[in-house]
Design an enzyme around this catalytic site. Structure first.
Site, mmCIF file in Angstrom:
data_model
loop_
_atom_site.group_PDB
_atom_site.id
_atom_site.type_symbol
_atom_site.label_atom_id
_atom_site.label_comp_id
_atom_site.label_asym_id
_atom_site.label_seq_id
_atom_site.Cartn_x
_atom_site.Cartn_y
_atom_site.Cartn_z
ATOM 1 N N SER A 25 14.959 30.659 -3.125
ATOM 2 C CA SER A 25 14.220 31.731 -3.822
ATOM 3 C C SER A 25 15.178 32.740 -4.459
ATOM 4 C CB SER A 25 13.218 32.413 -2.888
ATOM 5 O OG SER A 25 13.866 33.192 -1.929
ATOM 6 N N ASN A 26 16.308 33.020 -3.819
ATOM 7 C CA ASN A 26 17.298 33.907 -4.464
ATOM 8 C C ASN A 26 17.913 33.225 -5.681
ATOM 9 O OD1 ASN A 26 17.808 36.587 -3.059
ATOM 10 N ND2 ASN A 26 17.641 35.180 -1.328
ATOM 11 N N HIS A 122 22.959 38.830 2.142
ATOM 12 C CA HIS A 122 22.708 38.785 3.586
ATOM 13 C C HIS A 122 21.457 39.620 3.878
ATOM 14 C CE1 HIS A 122 23.597 38.381 7.816
ATOM 15 N NE2 HIS A 122 23.389 39.682 7.951
ATOM 16 N N ASP A 158 30.014 37.515 6.758
ATOM 17 C CA ASP A 158 29.141 38.661 6.476
ATOM 18 C C ASP A 158 29.903 39.986 6.437
ATOM 19 O OD1 ASP A 158 27.000 36.910 6.339
ATOM 20 O OD2 ASP A 158 26.563 37.098 8.469
#
Ligand code: GRF
Length: 228
Positions: A25-26, A122, A158
Site C-alpha cells: 500500500s505504501n 516505519h 529502524d
C-alpha cells in the site's frame, strides 16, 4: 514553447526502485504521487523478495517493471541475495531505493551501497518502538500519540536520519488494527512527501540529522486526548 514547458522537459526525475514483500500500500501511494508532473522522482522498478506478493500485480497494473528475486533460495547467504538485487538495480540505473514493507534485514554491505540514497517507512514515531508489533506495544504502554516515520536507512535497524514523521491521536478504544489503519493512512501521506523532498534535493544530512529546506511546519500542536 513556453517557459513552463521547457522546464518540464528539462526536469531530471530521480530513478527510484521500491522494494516490497507484501501488499504494497505504501508502494501504491508512492506510485500514485509520482504520476504528478512536478514530482521529482519516477518509479521505474518494483522488486519483491517474495513470489506473488500482492504489490507486484498492483505495480504491473500501473505499467511499472516488476521483478521477483526470492530471498529464500539464498538461505543464510544474505549478501548473495543482495548482490543479485544490486545488479538488477545497477542495470536500471536506479538512483534512490525506497523500502516499503520489505521484510528482510539488509547487510551493512548493501546499506553502504545505498548510503544516503535509501529510505524506509516505519510504523511508529522513532526512536520509540523500533522493530515489530509497534501498535501493540504503543497500546500496551498507554501512549496518547503514535505515528509513523520516514528515515534514511543505516546499518542499525529502524535508525538513521529522520526525514518526516506523522502523528495520530491514540483513542481509548483503539485496538492494534484500528490504530494501524489510522497510522497507515498517515504513512501514505508522509512517504510520498518525504520522497518529494529527498528526490527534489531539498534535504541535507548533517551530523546524523536530516535538515529540510521545506516551507516549515505548522505551529498547531496535536494534543491527545483533547478535553473539548
Ligand atoms: C507498513 O506499515 C510500513 O510502515 C511497514 O510495513 C508495512 C507495509 O505495508 N514498514 P504496505 O505493504 O506498504 O501496505
Amino acid at each position: 514553447m513556453t517557459g513552463i514547458s521547457i522546464w518540464r522537459c528539462e526536469m531530471q526525475k530521480r530513478r527510484v526502485a521500491i522494494l516490497i514483500s507484501g501488499r504494497g500500500s505504501n508502494m501504491t501511494a508512492l506510485i500514485e504521487a509520482a504520476k504528478a508532473e512536478d514530482f521529482p522522482a519516477q518509479i521505474v522498478l518494483v522488486v519483491s523478495n517474495i513470489a506473488n506478493a500482492a504489490g507486484l500485480a498492483i505495480a504491473a497494473k500501473h505499467g511499472i517493471e516488476t521483478l521477483t528475486i526470492e530471498s529464500k533460495p539464498f538461505g543464510r547467504d544474505r549478501e548473495a541475495f543482495e548482490r543479485a538485487m544490486q545488479s538488477a538495480l545497477a542495470e536500471r540505473n536506479i538512483e534512490l531505493v525506497c523500502l516499503a514493507g520489505f521484510l528482510r534485514l539488509l547487510t551493512p554491505w548493501f546499506v553502504q551501497q545505498w548510503d544516503k540514497r535509501m529510505l524506509n517507512i516505519h510504523p511508529a514515531l522513532l526512536p520509540s518502538y523500533r522493530g515489530l508489533h509497534t501498535h501493540e506495544r504503543a497500546l500496551a504502554d498507554g501512549v496518547k500519540i503514535h505515528g509513523a516515520t520516514v528515515h534514511f536507512v543505516v546499518p542499525e535497524m529502524d535508525s538513521g536520519p529522520i526525514v518526516m514523521q506523522g502523528a495520530v491521536a491514540v483513542r481509548d478504544d483503539d485496538t492494534p488494527d484500528t490504530l494501524a489503519a489510522r497510522v497507515l493512512s498517515v504513512e501514505h501521506r508522509i512517504y510520498p512527501d518525504a520522497l518529494r523532498l529527498v528526490a527534489g534535493g531539498k534535504t541535507t544530512l548533517e551530523g546524523g540529522h536530516c535538515r529540510t529546506d521545506a516551507s516549515g511546519s505548522p505551529d498547531d500542536a496535536l494534543i491527545s486526548p483533547s478535553i473539548i
